[in-house]
Each structure stands twice: as structure tokens, then as C-alpha cells.
Design a protein around this motif. Sequence first.
Motif, PDB file in Angstrom:
ATOM      1  N   ILE A 157       0.841  -1.198   0.000  1.00  0.00           N
ATOM      2  CA  ILE A 157       0.000   0.000   0.000  1.00  0.00           C
ATOM      3  C   ILE A 157       0.878   1.250   0.000  1.00  0.00           C
ATOM      4  CG2 ILE A 157      -1.683   1.326   1.336  1.00  0.00           C
ATOM      5  CD1 ILE A 157      -2.849  -1.325   2.308  1.00  0.00           C
ATOM      6  N   LEU A 158       1.925   1.236   0.828  1.00  0.00           N
ATOM      7  CA  LEU A 158       2.836   2.380   0.880  1.00  0.00           C
ATOM      8  C   LEU A 158       3.511   2.609  -0.474  1.00  0.00           C
ATOM      9  CD1 LEU A 158       4.551   1.766   4.344  1.00  0.00           C
ATOM     10  CD2 LEU A 158       2.799   3.456   3.813  1.00  0.00           C
ATOM     11  N   SER A 159       3.772   1.508  -1.201  1.00  0.00           N
ATOM     12  CA  SER A 159       4.438   1.594  -2.503  1.00  0.00           C
ATOM     13  C   SER A 159       3.455   1.815  -3.646  1.00  0.00           C
ATOM     14  CB  SER A 159       5.233   0.311  -2.761  1.00  0.00           C
ATOM     15  OG  SER A 159       6.121   0.052  -1.704  1.00  0.00           O
ATOM     16  N   LYS A 160       2.168   1.895  -3.331  1.00  0.00           N
ATOM     17  CA  LYS A 160       1.095   2.121  -4.313  1.00  0.00           C
ATOM     18  C   LYS A 160       0.939   0.956  -5.291  1.00  0.00           C
ATOM     19  CE  LYS A 160       1.463   7.146  -3.947  1.00  0.00           C
ATOM     20  NZ  LYS A 160       1.632   8.448  -4.645  1.00  0.00           N
ATOM     21  N   VAL A 161       1.354  -0.237  -4.850  1.00  0.00           N
ATOM     22  CA  VAL A 161       1.079  -1.436  -5.638  1.00  0.00           C
ATOM     23  C   VAL A 161      -0.398  -1.778  -5.553  1.00  0.00           C
ATOM     24  CG1 VAL A 161       1.570  -3.910  -5.854  1.00  0.00           C
ATOM     25  CG2 VAL A 161       3.416  -2.315  -5.326  1.00  0.00           C
ATOM     26  N   THR A 162      -0.990  -1.555  -4.392  1.00  0.00           N
ATOM     27  CA  THR A 162      -2.419  -1.723  -4.193  1.00  0.00           C
ATOM     28  C   THR A 162      -2.915  -0.554  -3.359  1.00  0.00           C
ATOM     29  OG1 THR A 162      -4.136  -3.276  -3.442  1.00  0.00           O
ATOM     30  CG2 THR A 162      -2.164  -3.108  -2.082  1.00  0.00           C
ATOM     31  N   GLY A 163      -4.212  -0.346  -3.361  1.00  0.00           N
ATOM     32  CA  GLY A 163      -4.775   0.781  -2.621  1.00  0.00           C
ATOM     33  C   GLY A 163      -5.409   0.345  -1.315  1.00  0.00           C
ATOM     34  N   PRO A 164      -5.526   1.255  -0.360  1.00  0.00           N
ATOM     35  CA  PRO A 164      -6.168   0.912   0.916  1.00  0.00           C
ATOM     36  C   PRO A 164      -7.682   0.872   0.773  1.00  0.00           C
ATOM     37  CG  PRO A 164      -5.560   3.225   0.917  1.00  0.00           C
ATOM     38  CD  PRO A 164      -5.045   2.645  -0.382  1.00  0.00           C
ATOM     39  N   THR A 165      -8.332   0.133   1.654  1.00  0.00           N
ATOM     40  CA  THR A 165      -9.794   0.124   1.701  1.00  0.00           C
ATOM     41  C   THR A 165     -10.299   1.375   2.396  1.00  0.00           C
ATOM     42  OG1 THR A 165      -9.777  -2.289   1.784  1.00  0.00           O
ATOM     43  CG2 THR A 165     -11.829  -1.197   2.409  1.00  0.00           C
ATOM     44  N   THR A 166      -9.676   1.714   3.512  1.00  0.00           N
ATOM     45  CA  THR A 166      -9.977   2.954   4.228  1.00  0.00           C
ATOM     46  C   THR A 166      -8.665   3.566   4.697  1.00  0.00           C
ATOM     47  OG1 THR A 166     -10.201   1.861   6.383  1.00  0.00           O
ATOM     48  CG2 THR A 166     -12.199   2.065   5.053  1.00  0.00           C
ATOM     49  N   GLY A 167      -8.726   4.835   5.061  1.00  0.00           N
ATOM     50  CA  GLY A 167      -7.550   5.530   5.554  1.00  0.00           C
ATOM     51  C   GLY A 167      -6.763   6.193   4.447  1.00  0.00           C
TER      52      GLY A 167
END
Length: 425
Positions: free
Chosen positions: A94-104
Motif C-alpha cells: 500500500i505504501l508503494s502504491k502497488v495496491t490501494g487501501p480500503t480505508t484511511g
Amino acid sequence: MEKDIILKVENLSKQYRLGLVGTGTLGHDLNRWWSKIRGKEDPYLKIGESNDRSRKGESEYVWALKDINFDVERGEVVGIIGKNGAGKSTLLKILSKVTGPTTGEIKTKGRIASLLEVGTGFHPEMTGKENVFLNGAILGMTKKEIQSKLKEIVEFSGCERYIDTPVKRYSSGMTVRLAFAVAAHLDPDILVVDEVLAVGDAEFQKKAIGKMQDISNSQGRTVLFVSHNMAAVKSLCTRAIVLQHGKTVFEGETHKAVDFYLKSDEANTQAHYINKKPNKSSDILEVSMRDDQNNICGLFGFEEQIILQVKLKVSQDIVEYGSVGFRIRDQFERVVFSSEIDLHQFIKKDGNYIANVKFPKAVLLPSEYRVIIGYHVPNKEKIRSLFDVVDFKIEETGTIFHKYQGVDFGCVMLDCKWSMNSVKN
């Protein structure tokens, strides 16, 4: 003095749906869409369960991460530790923007370079040199910037002889060497490193850790480092975060975080056995691994005291002739050592007894071990045999062995008596 926060994570959560992708999701997507246009909360966020792989859940939705909050200052090296499945790699993706967060949300200042998996972003048909330019471009560097660093990258990777060879012919170790060299030398503001360094040999691991220290200390760069190597975490990180089932359970000084992780309940689930159907006369009632405070413990540092505790039920006819013994077996099924005692050396009458067996300190080398226990009357009666009854693991936490990481020293290290005398030529 005002803190220079380069990375801020607020209420970060990631939910996944279990099962086959594309099966039965249309209805869920419609429900989510309908809730969204009505300004309502996602209905499936309420039914997600924590990501505990040790038990069967009721919901098909799980929280890989749940309500993660932390700040990172510029120049910090932060370790992220936890058992497999704790959510470490999900957080880094998530930090690397490979995938996105659900919330936050995540707030960053500057460029993030990621090294999450061996060969990520590398094309197998392209040469090592071509992949350096490709990977550098992915990380946001211009061709001129990459060219200025090319010689330094190639020298650090140790792949100079093969730099014009297609990457598909590289070993996994060579690939990770080149990938790390690119990520570390292209001046990221934040370097995100997963457990990929485990692929490299001992020499390269030492070299890579030295480079990350240099990035942090002399260049003021920020490093997020995930590893199961507690020695590397201790030597490299200024503080650490412990994740368990997708939640933050500890954040603080590195040595305190490592101690918390080693003594956590999650690490001790395989270190305790209870016999729920014992024999009426004599039997093994309970087996556990303990630390020097008598706490059940499944993770030990190399220099810590390890105690095997066995609770026995002894009948009068067994007192004089009975024996109890154990074998320690490593992850390669090799028996490392054994020990056995005759009961009459310690007891004179029937009853329940607890045997505490202290292992010699600093003998078993960092690895995973299993215990086999036997309770019998030699050559006459087998009362109980328990194979792999409890497990325990010894972690390298920063002793003399951290500089030899990856070298096979066998199973035990003995404190032999050395002597040395001068001789005339």
C-alpha cells in the motif's frame, strides 16, 4: 524542535474477499455502489474478520490490515516485524502504491522506491543494463540521472560480467542484487525493503545492510524495513512496529519491539501441549517450552535460557523402573541431541511431578526445532510416545553470529577449550 514527518499513515485498513475472483461479486459490487450513491458506509466493512489463519472464520471478508497509524521522520529506519500473515507485506504494498487501501490515507513527502519481490519490474528478455534503465524509469528517474549512477549500480550489484546478459538467465540471487542496487542508488526519499534480502548470500546481505545504514545516516534518507532476521532489525532500525493479525500491537524502541515479538502469545501457540485423555495410572500430562521466568515461550534468542517442562503422572509400579527422555530434532529431520533420566533418581513414591530440563545456553544455533518425548519402562513397557509434541525457534537477535548470517554452522555451537602456545621458528 518541530519534527520533519516524511510519512504519515492514518487509520489505514485493507480488506480482502476470500474465494475465487469473479465468483458472486456482482451483487456485492452493486450493494457497494448503491450504498455509495446514498452516502452510506460500505456494508461489507462491518462484517470483515481479523486475519487469523489459525482458526476458521465465519465471514468471507478479512481485514489484512485494520486501523494502522504511525508517523515516520526523515532519516529514520523503521522495522516492521511480525509472523507470516501479520500484514507486513500488505502494508508495504500500500505504501508503494502497488495496491490501494480500503480505508484511511497515506501522506508522503518525496519519492518512494520499493523492493518488494525478487525481480519486480524486471523484464526477463532484457539485459541487466536495460533493466536498470527500465527499473529506474519506473522509479521516476530520468535517463540522464540513471546514466550518472550506472557504473556505481553495476559495481555494487557484483553482476558486471553478466550486465549485458538477459535477466532470464540470472539466478534469483543475482536478480535481487541488481534490483537492490537500482533501488538503493537512485536517491529515493523513502526506501521500502521487504524480506527479499534473504535471497542474497551472507556477503551481499552484509553489504546491503551497510548501504541502507549509509542511506539513512549520511544521506538522511528514510528506510522501511521488513525482515524476520531480528539481528538485522536490531542493527539497522532506530525503532520498530510489531504487527499481529493485521493490527499494530507494539510500537517503540527496536530492542523492546523484538523482545515483545519473541514473547508474544502468537509465537507460543506451538510451544504447549496438554494431554486431554491421559492413562489412569502413568502418563505424560503436559509438555511446554519455558523461558527463565517460567513463561510458555516458543521463540528464544541464541543466548537465552531454554527450559523443557514435562508434567508426569507416575504410579508406584513405575517409580523404580520408569524412564523419561526426549530428542530435539531440527527442521531437516536431524536429531540434534537427546537426554534421558531414570525416575528413581528423583522420586520415591507415586503422584504427579513436574520435570524442568534446562538446556545449555548458547549451544543450539538459530533454527527451528521440534521435541520428541518418550515415557517408558526400558525393554518392557511403552507408556507414551509423543512425536513433534512441541515446537520452538531460536532467532538470531544480534549476537556474534549476525555477521555470519546465511552460513551453515550446523546445529550446535560448543564452548570448546582452546589453548595456544608460541613456538620458535
